[in-house]
Design a protein around this motif. Structure first.
Motif, PDB file in Angstrom:
ATOM      1  N   ALA A   1       0.829  -1.204   0.000  1.00  0.00           N
ATOM      2  CA  ALA A   1       0.000   0.000   0.000  1.00  0.00           C
ATOM      3  C   ALA A   1       0.863   1.253   0.000  1.00  0.00           C
TER       4      ALA A   1
ATOM      5  N   ARG B   1      -5.071   1.926  -3.900  1.00  0.00           N
ATOM      6  CA  ARG B   1      -4.880   1.056  -2.737  1.00  0.00           C
ATOM      7  C   ARG B   1      -6.210   0.432  -2.327  1.00  0.00           C
ATOM      8  N   ARG B   2      -7.234   1.252  -2.215  1.00  0.00           N
ATOM      9  CA  ARG B   2      -8.538   0.760  -1.771  1.00  0.00           C
ATOM     10  C   ARG B   2      -9.136  -0.195  -2.796  1.00  0.00           C
ATOM     11  N   ARG B   3      -9.018   0.168  -4.067  1.00  0.00           N
ATOM     12  CA  ARG B   3      -9.627  -0.651  -5.110  1.00  0.00           C
ATOM     13  C   ARG B   3      -9.012  -2.050  -5.171  1.00  0.00           C
TER      14      ARG B   3
ATOM     15  N   ASP C   1      -8.195  -3.513  -0.466  1.00  0.00           N
ATOM     16  CA  ASP C   1      -9.194  -3.654   0.591  1.00  0.00           C
ATOM     17  C   ASP C   1      -9.947  -4.973   0.447  1.00  0.00           C
TER      18      ASP C   1
END
Length: 204
Positions: A87, A96-98, A101
């Protein structure tokens, strides 16, 4: 194992893999060319990973019910060393989230050299991804000449794309590529286009 048709793909719980951890690590050490020190470090890491959330393992058993291949993954969550290191190397927060997570982290995928090139690695990876239950899958692999690497050809065939190249880990002189793919594929599969997830023919 002269005949891949005599192999059997099974899904194992953390407890099942733990009871045969030495066999699995023997496979990893042979495939990676590890000596005793690296072998023991890999064993400790695998045993730590057994407690990760969403842990799932796939195993190839040979004709004598011997472990000839294995792979495992778990849910990618903040606070995990690997997840946080990757990350930090992805400067765009949305990326990062896509990708990270609640992703399925493919941590290991190993086969004895004598069993490679027969579709068993692909069967393990597809088995793991088909049961992941996540939006994405991510993995890390050493940089190499892509055309010469069976692992890289497998990942590309399975739809993995570059997320980060040339990543360095502390204490390791090698550069690594970070790959990711959506789950399921756009065609609803976890394999090649038009492939609905059927594994190569194998029997017990």
């Amino acid at each position: 194992m002269p005949d891949a048709m005599r192999a059997c793909l099974v899904m194992w719980t953390p407890e099942q893999l733990a009871t045969r951890a030495d066999e699995a690590i023997d496979v990893l050490a042979e495939a990676m060319g590890y000596g005793p020190a690296m072998r023991e470090g890999s064993r400790r890491q695998m045993l730590e990973h057994l407690a990760m959330p969403g842990f799932r393992a796939v195993v190839i058993l040979g004709p004598l019910a011997d472990v000839v291949g294995f792979g495992y993954g778990y849910l990618c969550r903040p606070g995990q060393w690997w997840r946080d290191w990757v990350a930090g190397a992805m400067p765009v927060v949305a990326d990062r989230r896509r990708w990270l997570d609640e992703a399925c982290t493919v941590s290991e995928l190993q086969l004895r050299p004598s069993c490679q090139g027969r579709g068993l690695g692909e069967a393990m990876l597809r088995g793991m991804l088909s049961s992941a239950g996540t939006r994405t899958a991510v993995l890390s692999t050493p940089e190499t000449v892509e055309a010469r690497s069976g692992a890289w050809r497998l990942y590309r065939r399975m739809g993995f794309r570059d997320l980060r190249r040339g990543l360095r880990y502390p204490g390791d002189p090698r550069a690594f590529a970070i790959f990711g793919r959506d789950l399921p594929g756009r065609d609803g599969s976890v394999g090649r286009a038009g492939d609905r997830g059927a594994w190569p023919a194998m029997s017990r």
